[in-house]
Motif scaffolding. Structure first.
Motif, short mmCIF file in Angstrom:
data_model
loop_
_atom_site.label_atom_id
_atom_site.label_comp_id
_atom_site.label_asym_id
_atom_site.label_seq_id
_atom_site.Cartn_x
_atom_site.Cartn_y
_atom_site.Cartn_z
N UNK A 58 -0.23 0.10 17.20
CA UNK A 58 1.40 0.35 16.87
C UNK A 58 1.44 1.07 15.68
N UNK A 59 0.82 0.56 14.71
CA UNK A 59 0.84 1.10 13.30
C UNK A 59 0.42 2.44 13.08
N UNK A 60 -0.90 2.84 13.82
CA UNK A 60 -1.25 3.91 13.83
C UNK A 60 -0.30 4.80 14.62
N UNK A 61 0.18 4.67 15.57
CA UNK A 61 1.02 5.65 16.54
C UNK A 61 2.36 5.79 15.53
N UNK A 62 2.94 4.76 14.71
CA UNK A 62 3.99 5.14 13.74
C UNK A 62 3.88 6.34 12.78
#
Lengths: 265, 375
Positions: free
Chosen positions: B296-300
Motif C-alpha cells: 500500500x505504501x509503495x502504491x501511494x
C-alpha cells in the motif's frame, strides 16, 4: 490396418516396447481398444490424441500400472514384468502431493529404490547418482530444497531427474511439458535429445501439436484405437490428425503445413 | 504434591502412564503416515469398527481377558478396512461415503451386541462398555507388557520398511514401477495402523481413538518439513499427551483418563496450528499484514510520483485528498504517508499537502523499473 504402418514396424525382438492386442476398460467403456504398437529402440516418440483418447492409460499399461482386459506388453523381447528395471516412469506432475514433507534429493533418490530392493536404505552411492541426475536437469542447486517450495517447472525437472537416476533404457513420460515455463521446456527438450544420443528410447504423451515435428522423430496417433504410428514426416499428416481428433483439428488445418511451420520458428 | 514422586510411588498411575505413553508413541508414529496419505478417517473407521469385534469375541469365548478381546477388535477393524477397499473398488461409492457407511454399520452392530450381552443373566458381562470411552485404570501390568512388545515389533517394522512406506505415501504408482508390490506394502502399513489403534482401545476407547491417530501427526506436520522428524515428533507429542493426560486425571478426581489425554493432544494441536514457525497461522497473518502495508505504501509513493510528473519540479507538493480518491481508503493513505514520511521518502508541505523527497523520487523510480522488469 494401414499397410504403410506395417512397413515401419520393427521385428518383435528388436522393439524397445512391443504391444499386441492391448485392450483396457474402466467400468463399462473401453479406454484402449485392440492396440498394436512396436516402438523401435532409440526413437523419441510422441503419443498424441484428443482428451480421453487413452494416452495416459497407454503409458500406464506399458508400465503394468493398469490391468489390461486383453493383450500383452513386451520390453526388449521379454514380458515387461521381468524388465521393469529398464522402464523409467515420469508421471504427471500433479499426480502427487507436493506438500509432502521431503526434499528434492530425497525424491530423486526414489529412482534408485528399485535397484536397492526391499529393506536396504539408500546410501552414498545413491546420493551421488541422484545428484548427477539433478545436474542433468540443472536442479542440483536445489537438492536440499523442500519440494513444497518448487515452481511447476522445477517440480517437473525433479520428476525427470528421479527417472534419470534409475538409469533406465526406456523412458515413459506423461505430459512433461504441461504447464511448464520456457526454461524448463528448453531443458526437457535438451534432455530428450541427449537421451536419444545415448541410444535410449523415450515415449512422451504430448499435447502441443505445433511442436511435435520439432521435438520428436516418431509419432503415435491414438484415439482409443491406434490411428497411425511411424516417423513424424510420414505419419504426422493432416489426414491422420483429422482421423485422431475428428472435426476438432480444423483450426490446425489452416496452418498447414504444420511441420514447416514449426521448423521455421 | 510432587508429581515425580507420585510416579515413583503410585503403582497404578505408573502402569497407566506407561501404557498411555506407549499408545501415544505408536499411534503418533503411524498416524503420521495415515495423515500424509490423507487416510485420517480410516483410523476413525477402524477404531469404531473394533467394537463389534470386542463384543463378538466375548460372546463366543465368555472370556474377558484383554488379549482375547483385542484380537477380536483387530480382526473386526481389519475386516472393516477390507470392506472399505472392496466398496470403493467394486461400486461407484466414493471413499468418504464408504468410510461413513462401514463406520456406522460396524459401530451400530457393536452397540447392539453390547446391549444384548449386558441384558444376559450373566454375572461376568460387566466391563465391556469400558471400550467405548476407555478406562485406563483397568490397565494391568500384563496389558502394558503386551502393548510394549507389540509396539516394539511395530517400531522395528517401521524402521525396516521405512523406505517402502515413504514410497507408498508419496507416489504409489512410481513405487510399483520400481518393482515393489505396493499392495503388500499397503497391507503391512494398514496392519500396523490397526495394531496401533487396537492397543489404544482400552485406554482411550473406540470413539476417541481416531484423535490419537490424527492429532499428533497434524501437530507435528506444523513444525517440520522432514518425514523422519515428523514421525518422531508425532510420537513425542503422543507420549507427552499420554503421560500428561494420565497425570492430570490422577490429580483431579473424576477426570476420565482417555478423554483427558485427547484434550491434552488437542491443546498441542491448537498451539501448533497457531504458533509453529513458517506454517503457524499467527505468523502467516502477521506476514500478510506486513506485506499489505508495504504494498500500500509503495502504491501511494507511485501515485505521488505520477502526479509529480505533471510538474517541472518533481518535489511539487500534492494534496493527500487527491491520493484518497486514487486509493479509496482514507485511513490507509494516512498510514502509508506516515510510514513513508518515517522512511524520509515524503515530507509534509502543510495544509494537507505532501511532496516527494529526493530519496522518495529515487525509490519510486526503482520500483517502476522493478515492475517493468516483471512485466
Amino acid at each position: 490396418m494401414n499397410g504403410l504402418n506395417e512397413k515401419h514396424k520393427p521385428p518383435r525382438d528388436q522393439a524397445a516396447i512391443w504391444v499386441e492386442d492391448l485392450t483396457v476398460a474402466y467400468q463399462d467403456k473401453p479406454v484402449l481398444w485392440d492396440v498394436d504398437l512396436a516402438i523401435p529402440k532409440g526413437v523419441l516418440m510422441a503419443i498424441v490424441g484428443p482428451n480421453g483418447a487413452g494416452k495416459t492409460t497407454m503409458i500406464k499399461a506399458m508400465l503394468g500400472l493398469v490391468d489390461p482386459v486383453a493383450g500383452r506388453v513386451e520390453v526388449f523381447g521379454k514380458p515387461f514384468r521381468e524388465q521393469r528395471r529398464l522402464l523409467g516412469y515420469v508421471p504427471q506432475r500433479t499426480s502427487v502431493d507436493w506438500d509432502f514433507p521431503t526434499n528434492v534429493l530425497d525424491v530423486v533418490m526414489m529412482g534408485r529404490y528399485g535397484t536397492l530392493g526391499w529393506f536396504r536404505r539408500p546410501g552414498k552411492a545413491e546420493r551421488e547418482k541422484a545428484m548427477h541426475a539433478l545436474e542433468k536437469v540443472a536442479m542440483d542447486p536445489y537438492a536440499d530444497r523442500q519440494i513444497s517450495q518448487l515452481s511447476g517447472g522445477q517440480q517437473q525437472r525433479v520428476f525427470l531427474a528421479r527417472a534419470l537416476a534409475q538409469e533406465a533404457e526406456v523412458y515413459l513420460m506423461d505430459e512433461p511439458f504441461q504447464g511448464v515455463d520456457a526454461t524448463t521446456e528448453r531443458a526437457i527438450v535438451d534432455l530428450l535429445r541427449e537421451l536419444r544420443k545415448q541410444g535410449r528410447t523415450v515415449v512422451v504423451v504430448h499435447h502441443d501439436l505445433q511442436t511435435v515435428p520439432d521435438y520428436f522423430d516418431w509419432v503415435f496417433l491414438l484415439n482409443v484405437r491406434r490411428i497411425a504410428c511411424g516417423p513424424v514426416e510420414t505419419f504426422f499428416t493432416e489426414e491422420n490428425l483429422r482421423l485422431a481428433y475428428g472435426g476438432r483439428v480444423a483450426i490446425l488445418g489452416e496452418r498447414k503445413p504444420i511441420a514447416d511451420d514449426a521448423k521455421s520458428l | 504434591m510432587n508429581i515425580l514422586t507420585d510416579i515413583n510411588f503410585d503403582y497404578t498411575l505408573r502402569i497407566v502412564a506407561l501404557g498411555s505413553a506407549i499408545l501415544g508413541a505408536l499411534s503418533g508414529a503411524l498416524g503420521a503416515f495415515a495423515v500424509l496419505r490423507k487416510q485420517s478417517l480410516i483410523g476413525d473407521t477402524i477404531s469404531h469398527a473394533a467394537l463389534p469385534g470386542i463384543a463378538v469375541a466375548f460372546f463366543f469365548t465368555g472370556n474377558k481377558t484383554t488379549t482375547i478381546l483385542l484380537i477380536g477388535a483387530a480382526l473386526s477393524g481389519w475386516l472393516a478396512t477390507l470392506f472399505i477397499l472392496g466398496i470403493v473398488k467394486a461400486t461407484r461409492i466414493k471413499l468418504d461415503s464408504a468410510l461413513g457407511l462401514v463406520l456406522s454399520v460396524f459401530f451400530g452392530f457393536g452397540l447392539v451386541m453390547l446391549t444384548f450381552i449386558q441384558k444376559r443373566p450373566d454375572a461376568n458381562q460387566a466391563g465391556l462398555e469400558k471400550f467405548l470411552f476407555g478406562q485406563a485404570a483397568t490397565l494391568l501390568a500384563a496389558d502394558v507388557q503386551m502393548m510394549a512388545i507389540l509396539a516394539g515389533v511395530a517400531v522395528l517394522a517401521l524402521m525396516l520398511l521405512w523406505k517402502e512406506f515413504k514410497l507408498l505415501s508419496f507416489d504409489e504408482d512410481f513405487g510399483a514401477t520400481q518393482g515393489f508390490a505396493m499392495n503388500r506394502i499397503n497391507l503391512m502399513l494398514t496392519t500396523l495402523l490397526v495394531v496401533a489403534i487396537v492397543l489404544g482401545l482400552q485406554t482411550v476407547g473406540v470413539v476417541l481413538m481416531s484423535a490419537m491417530i490424527v492429532a499428533p501427526a497434524a501437530a507435528a506436520r506444523q513444525w517440520t518439513d522432514k518425514l523422519s522428524t515428523m514421525v518422531l515428533l508425532s510420537a513425542v507429542f503422543g507420549v507427552a499427551a499420554g503421560v500428561s493426560g494420565s497425570l492430570l486425571s490422577s490429580r483431579i478426581p473424576k477426570l476420565p483418563t482417555g478423554p483427558t489425554i485427547v484434550l491434552c493432544i488437542s491443546t498441542v494441536v491448537l498451539f501448533s496450528i497457531f504458533v509453529a514457525p513458517a506454517r503457524g497461522l499467527l505468523w502467516r497473518w502477521l506476514r500478510r499484514r506486513r506485506n499489505r502495508r508495504q504494498f500500500r505504501a509503495e502504491a501511494v509513493l507511485l501515485d505521488l510520483m505520477d502526479m509529480a510528473r505533471h510538474h517541472p519540479n518533481l518535489e511539487h507538493p500534492h494534496a493527500a485528498a487527491v491520493l484518497h480518491t486514487l486509493n479509496l481508503d482514507g485511513r490507509a493513505v494516512r498510514n502509508s504517508l506516515a510510514e513513508l514520511a518515517e522512511r524520509e521518502l515524503v515530507r509534509p508541505a502543510g495544509a494537507g499537502l505532501w511532496s516527494l523527497t529526493q530519496a522518495g523520487i529515487a525509490e519510486a523510480q526503482q520500483l517502476e523499473r522493478r515492475f517493468q522488469a516483471e512485466d
